[in-house]
Design a protein around this motif. Sequence first.
Motif, short mmCIF file in Angstrom:
data_model
loop_
_atom_site.label_atom_id
_atom_site.label_comp_id
_atom_site.label_asym_id
_atom_site.label_seq_id
_atom_site.Cartn_x
_atom_site.Cartn_y
_atom_site.Cartn_z
N GLU A 1 -4.77 3.58 -2.57
CA GLU A 1 -4.65 2.23 -2.04
C GLU A 1 -4.97 2.20 -0.54
O GLU A 1 -5.61 1.27 -0.06
CB GLU A 1 -3.24 1.68 -2.28
CG GLU A 1 -2.95 1.43 -3.74
CD GLU A 1 -1.49 1.11 -4.02
OE1 GLU A 1 -0.65 1.25 -3.10
OE2 GLU A 1 -1.18 0.73 -5.16
N TYR A 2 -4.55 3.21 0.18
CA TYR A 2 -4.80 3.30 1.61
C TYR A 2 -6.30 3.40 1.88
O TYR A 2 -6.84 2.70 2.73
CB TYR A 2 -4.06 4.51 2.20
CG TYR A 2 -3.97 4.50 3.70
CD1 TYR A 2 -2.90 3.90 4.33
CD2 TYR A 2 -4.94 5.09 4.50
CE1 TYR A 2 -2.79 3.87 5.72
CE2 TYR A 2 -4.85 5.07 5.87
CZ TYR A 2 -3.77 4.47 6.47
OH TYR A 2 -3.68 4.44 7.84
N GLY B 1 -0.46 8.76 13.47
CA GLY B 1 0.66 9.25 12.65
C GLY B 1 0.41 9.13 11.17
O GLY B 1 1.22 8.58 10.44
N ILE B 2 -0.70 9.67 10.72
CA ILE B 2 -1.13 9.49 9.33
C ILE B 2 -0.08 9.94 8.31
O ILE B 2 0.02 9.37 7.23
CB ILE B 2 -2.49 10.18 9.07
CG1 ILE B 2 -3.06 9.77 7.71
CG2 ILE B 2 -2.36 11.69 9.18
CD1 ILE B 2 -3.34 8.31 7.56
N LEU B 3 0.73 10.92 8.64
CA LEU B 3 1.73 11.40 7.67
C LEU B 3 2.87 10.40 7.46
O LEU B 3 3.70 10.59 6.57
CB LEU B 3 2.29 12.76 8.10
CG LEU B 3 1.27 13.90 8.13
CD1 LEU B 3 1.93 15.19 8.59
CD2 LEU B 3 0.61 14.10 6.77
N ILE C 1 0.77 9.93 2.13
CA ILE C 1 -0.06 10.99 2.67
C ILE C 1 0.85 12.12 3.18
O ILE C 1 1.75 11.89 3.99
CB ILE C 1 -1.00 10.46 3.76
CG1 ILE C 1 -1.89 9.38 3.15
CG2 ILE C 1 -1.83 11.58 4.36
CD1 ILE C 1 -2.71 8.59 4.12
N THR C 2 0.59 13.32 2.68
CA THR C 2 1.43 14.48 2.98
C THR C 2 0.54 15.65 3.41
O THR C 2 -0.69 15.57 3.30
CB THR C 2 2.23 14.91 1.75
OG1 THR C 2 1.31 15.33 0.73
CG2 THR C 2 3.10 13.77 1.21
N LEU C 3 1.17 16.73 3.83
CA LEU C 3 0.40 17.94 4.16
C LEU C 3 -0.35 18.48 2.95
O LEU C 3 -1.40 19.10 3.09
CB LEU C 3 1.33 19.02 4.73
CG LEU C 3 1.83 18.78 6.15
CD1 LEU C 3 2.85 19.86 6.55
CD2 LEU C 3 0.69 18.74 7.14
N ILE D 1 0.88 -1.18 0.00
CA ILE D 1 0.00 0.00 0.00
C ILE D 1 0.91 1.22 0.00
O ILE D 1 1.51 1.57 1.01
CB ILE D 1 -0.95 -0.02 1.22
CG1 ILE D 1 -1.86 -1.23 1.13
CG2 ILE D 1 -1.75 1.28 1.29
CD1 ILE D 1 -2.73 -1.46 2.33
N THR D 2 1.01 1.86 -1.17
CA THR D 2 2.00 2.91 -1.34
C THR D 2 1.43 4.29 -1.65
O THR D 2 2.17 5.25 -1.73
CB THR D 2 2.98 2.54 -2.47
OG1 THR D 2 2.23 2.37 -3.67
CG2 THR D 2 3.73 1.26 -2.15
N ASN D 3 0.11 4.38 -1.86
CA ASN D 3 -0.44 5.70 -2.15
C ASN D 3 -1.79 5.89 -1.47
O ASN D 3 -2.35 4.94 -0.90
CB ASN D 3 -0.53 5.95 -3.67
CG ASN D 3 -1.46 4.99 -4.36
OD1 ASN D 3 -2.61 4.81 -3.96
ND2 ASN D 3 -0.98 4.35 -5.42
#
Length: 140
Positions: A65-66, A87-89, A94-96, A60-62
Amino acid sequence: MVNLLTGPKGSGKTQQMIERANEAVKTCEGNVFFIKKSHRDTYSLSFNIRAICMDDYDVITNTDEYLGFIYGMLSADHDIKAIFIDGILKHADITLENIPSFIETLKKISKENDVDFYVSISATNEQLGNVNFEDCTLLN
């Protein structure tokens, strides 16, 4: 409902998330899941909480997919009432920059499936300026 716990790295968000999850499982009329990056601190969770370590799902890389993973969990278990994401980041990509759309999708999933999300984010509310906090609860 989407509940957000924000703050800089090292401010104790993980411990707060664990405490909230352990309290939720006592009163929740359904299943509680706790998604985290690694196996660290897993033994602090109540035995009745389903802990999921994303290191075990390295394919799961993006973000899509998540979110598909979350939809899969909900389709397999209709009794899920609370999902904690610590810690979702640190998860997938997943980014700001893409967290606003991610949170909007969680709001949609929450309404469709009657599930509460608790998400910790290593960022200040100012750094999350593009996030629409409507229909969200800030836990700090």
